[in-house]
Design an enzyme around this catalytic site. Structure first.
Site, PDB file in Angstrom:
ATOM      1  CG  HIS A  11      -3.809   4.897  -9.714  1.00 60.31           C
ATOM      2  ND1 HIS A  11      -3.437   5.599 -10.848  1.00 60.31           N
ATOM      3  CD2 HIS A  11      -2.855   5.189  -8.773  1.00 60.31           C
ATOM      4  CE1 HIS A  11      -2.319   6.261 -10.608  1.00 60.31           C
ATOM      5  NE2 HIS A  11      -1.951   6.028  -9.358  1.00 60.31           N
ATOM      6  CB  CYS A  40      -2.195   7.264  -5.419  1.00 60.33           C
ATOM      7  SG  CYS A  40      -0.797   6.868  -6.479  1.00 60.33           S
TER       8      CYS A  40
END
Length: 345
Positions: free
Chosen positions: A243, A131
Site C-alpha cells: 500500500h 492496513c
C-alpha cells in the site's frame, strides 16, 4: 523459559499464511503452533518455517491450553469466536474490523501506543488496525510528538491483496486477458482493476465517504490522538502487494523537512529513503516482504503554515496485518503481561 502455544485462525488466507511466516522468521517463542480454518479447509497444508502444518477445524479446537490466538478470518468469525476463545483463557489478537471501535478493546500499533496493551484484560481481545492506518500512524507518531498534528489529508493507493486472494486472482486474470484479447470480467471489484484505478474501497456511507476512509479517521484518532482531524480518499490500484499513501500534514508547531527526515530516521519501524533524484524513493514493489514502513518525498508545503507532504509505502500483508499482529504478541510477552499456561501450571 517455557514456550507458548499459538493458534492461527484463518491460516489458509493471505494474512494467515503471512502470520505463520512472520512467526517463524522472528523466532517467536512458541512450543506449538496450530493452524485453524473452516471445516472445508481441514487437511490443507500450510508452511510454518521449515515445517508443514495440517489445518484443523476452528470449531473443534480446544483453546483451554492455547496462550495466544492470532485471528484473521473476517468480522463474522471474530464476532462469534473471539469472546469464546478469550473465555477459554487465550489472548485474542484480531485482524478484522469487528472489535476495533469498542471502547474497552485496545487498538494497537506497537511503535505508536504499546502502553494501551495493559487494557486487554477487560475483554481478553486486542484489535489490529486497518492496513492503511497502521503504516500511516507509524510515520505520523514521531512527527506528532515533535510538532503536534492538527490535520491530515491522505490519498491511499491500496494493492489488491488487501481484498484477499480472489482479488489478486482477478487482477492476474484480467491482466492476462488484456494481452490475449480475452473477455475481462469484474467479479470481486465493481469495475475492471487491470490497468485501472478504482476510487472505492468498502461500502459507501451516507456522507459520501467509504467505510475504508471512515476507518482511517476513527482508527487514527483512537491510536494516536482524538484531536487530529483527518480526511482520506482510498483508491484500489493494480498492484499485487504493497500500500502507498500520499500524505499532507498540518502541524501546530513549525517543523522543517530536514527536521522531519532526522526524526523519522530515528523512529522505530521507519526507514527513510529520500533522495531528490530519479529512483530516490520507495515504490510498492520494493517493500514486499519487508518489515519497515518506508517514507520518501519529504517536503515542506508552501501553501500553509507548518505543513509537510510525504510518501509512505509498506507491505500491507506484513505491517498492515501479520507483522503488526505478531509484534503485539511479542509486546505482551516482553512487557510480562502474559505467561505461558504450561509455565503457570
Amino acid at each position: 523459559m517455557m514456550g507458548y502455544k499459538v493458534a492461527v485462525v484463518g491460516a489458509t488466507g493471505n494474512v494467515g499464511r503471512e502470520m505463520l511466516g512472520v512467526l517463524a522468521e522472528r523466532s517467536f517463542p512458541a512450543d506449538e503452533v496450530v493452524a485453524l480454518a473452516s471445516r472445508r479447509s481441514v487437511g490443507v497444508e500450510v508452511s510454518y518455517g521449515d515445517a508443514t502444518l495440517k489445518v484443523k477445524a476452528l470449531e473443534h479446537c480446544d483453546f483451554s491450553d492455547v496462550d495466544i490466538c492470532l485471528m484473521s478470518a473476517g468480522s463474522s468469525v471474530a464476532k462469534e469466536w473471539a469472546p469464546k476463545v478469550a473465555a477459554a483463557g487465550a489472548v485474542v489478537i484480531d485482524n478484522s474490523s469487528y472489535w476495533r471501535y469498542e471502547a474497552d478493546v485496545p487498538l494497537v500499533v506497537p511503535e505508536v501506543n504499546a502502553a494501551a496493551l495493559g487494557d486487554f484484560r477487560k475483554r481478553g481481545i486486542i484489535a489490529n488496525p486497518n492496513c492503511s492506518t497502521a503504516q500511516l500512524v507509524v510515520a505520523l507518531k514521531p512527527l506528532h510528538d515533535k510538532a503536534t498534528i492538527k490535520r491530515v489529508v491522505v490519498a491511499t493507493y491500496q494493492s489488491v491483496s488487501g481484498a484477499g486472494k480472489e482479488a489478486m486472482d482477478e487482477l492476474f486474470t484480467q491482466t492476462k486477458a488484456v494481452f490475449t484479447l480475452g473477455d475481462i470480467e469484474a467479479k470481486k471489484f465493481p469495475k475492471r482493476i487491470a490497468f485501472n484505478l478504482i476510487p472505492h474501497i468498502d461500502v459507501f456511507m451516507e456522507d459520501g465517504f467509504t467505510r475504508e476512509e471512515w476507518k482511517m479517521v476513527a482508527e487514527t484518532k483512537k491510536i494516536l490522538d482524538p484531536k487530529i482531524k483527518l480526511t482520506a480518499t482510498c483508491v484500489r490500484v493494480p498492484v499485487f502487494i504493497g500500500h502507498s499513501e500520499a500524505v499532507n500534514v498540518e502541524f501546530e508547531e513549525p517543523i522543517t523537512a530536514e527536521e522531519a527526515r532526522k526524526i523519522l530516521r530515528e523512529a522505530p519501524g521507519v526507514l527513510v529513503v529520500d533522495k531528490h533524484e530519479p529512483g530516490g524513493y520507495v515504490t510498492p514493489i520494493e517493500c514486499v516482504g519487508d518489515y519497515a514502513t518506508f517514507v520518501s518525498r519529504i517536503r515542506e508545503d508552501q501553501t500553509l503554515d507548518n505543513g509537510l507532504s510525504f510518501w509512505v509505502v509498506s507491505d500491507n500483508l506484513r505491517k498492515g496485518a501479520a507483522l503488526n499482529t505478531v509484534q503485539i504478541a511479542e509486546c505482551l510477552i516482553n512487557r510480562k503481561l502474559i505467561q505461558a499456561k504450561k509455565k503457570a501450571a
